[in-house]
Write an enzyme that holds these catalytic residues in place. Structure first.
Site, PDB file in Angstrom:
ATOM      1  N   SER A 195       0.853  -1.184   0.000  1.00  0.00           N
ATOM      2  CA  SER A 195       0.000   0.000   0.000  1.00  0.00           C
ATOM      3  C   SER A 195       0.885   1.227   0.000  1.00  0.00           C
ATOM      4  O   SER A 195       2.050   1.170   0.422  1.00  0.00           O
ATOM      5  CB  SER A 195      -0.887   0.000   1.251  1.00  0.00           C
ATOM      6  N   TYR A 219      -1.467  -1.117  10.583  1.00  0.00           N
ATOM      7  CA  TYR A 219      -1.646  -1.394   9.153  1.00  0.00           C
ATOM      8  C   TYR A 219      -0.410  -0.962   8.366  1.00  0.00           C
ATOM      9  O   TYR A 219       0.132  -1.735   7.568  1.00  0.00           O
ATOM     10  CB  TYR A 219      -2.884  -0.666   8.644  1.00  0.00           C
TER      11      TYR A 219
END
Length: 270
Positions: A138, A151
């Site tokens: 990401s 995350y």
């Protein structure tokens, strides 16, 4: 088995029943690959099987026994493995201080340890076929994202896992690369946008418009757009691409944040 079937390449896609994973499965299957999607929901896998030639297996990538059983089953049937897409992931929100041990374990267990477990189980077969791995990290794995500590850390770790495979297994013919999506329309992102809309007002489309206000292309990506990058990295067209990190983010990652204040077209939320 026909000659075409015998020549078909085989791929495993984790988190393959929805979003980016589903788009990658559909694209690979459409290109003639034998594709196996791993996911946690049988209903979603059934829908995938109904719409593509892919096969679905229920598997929690954070559970060693389930991973080993799924990979062994696929190799027993197919006899080879040419591509691996490490896409399974979960979103955990919160600063480090707000993140509980259980939330930390969830993020690391699925986003990072899960990727390790699947890659570990597949590396021998990938070495034999001189195959390719694509990990889905990401933009949050490249730059610290506020309120997404666990995350972001797990996605940054996935980058190094991929690079380690590239360095250690490149000499054995295995390529390993990373795709870093920005905001991408998917089931998970839609849920985040719904939560954002509830907090800030408006609907899901308004939320997508707000979070992509600084993206140079001024829109979120689609799962199909990210999938095309994945499929290319798995293909022979990318035969000398190893250890690369490819951002598919509409240009978000190149912004110099210190000058954003000069952009008077960007208005703060009321």
């Amino acid at each position: 088995m026909t000659d075409n079937e015998a020549a078909a390449k085989v791929a495993i896609v984790t988190g393959g029943a929805t979003g980016i994973g589903e788009a990658a499965v559909a694209g690979l299957a459409g290109a003639g690959w034998h594709v196996w999607a791993l996911g946690r929901r049988r209903s979603a896998l059934d829908a995938l099987e109904a719409s593509t030639s892919a096969k679905g297996l229920v598997c929690d990538v954070s559970v060693v026994s389930e991973v080993e059983s799924a990979v062994a089953h696929i190799l027993d049937i197919e006899g080879r493995l040419d591509g691996l897409v490490l896409n399974a992931g979960t979103m955990v929100e919160g600063t480090l201080g707000d993140t509980s041990v259980e939330q930390w374990d969830q993020a690391i267990g699925i986003n990072l340890t899960g990727a390790y477990l699947v890659a570990h189980a597949c590396l021998e077969a990938l070495t034999e076929s001189k195959g390719s791995v694509v990990s889905i990290s990401s933009v949050a794995g490249l730059r610290a994202a506020g309120g997404l500590a666990a995350y972001s850390i797990s996605k940054a770790g996935l980058l190094m896992l991929s690079h380690s495979i590239a360095v250690d297994y490149g000499p054995r013919g295995v390529r390993s690369n990373v795709v870093c999506p920005g905001w991408t329309r998917s089931e998970m992102a839609d849920a985040e946008m719904a939560a954002f809309a509830e907090m800030a007002g408006g609907g899901v489309e308004d939320a997508y418009e707000e979070v992509t206000r600084l993206v140079p292309q001024r829109r979120p990506g689609t799962s199909a757009e990210v999938a095309q990058a994945i499929i290319w990295l798995l293909s022979e067209a990318a035969s000398y691409v190893n250890g690369a990190t490819l951002s598919v983010d509409g240009g978000l990652g190149i912004l110099e944040v210190g000058t954003i204040g000069y952009d008077f077209t960007v208005a703060p939320r009321a």
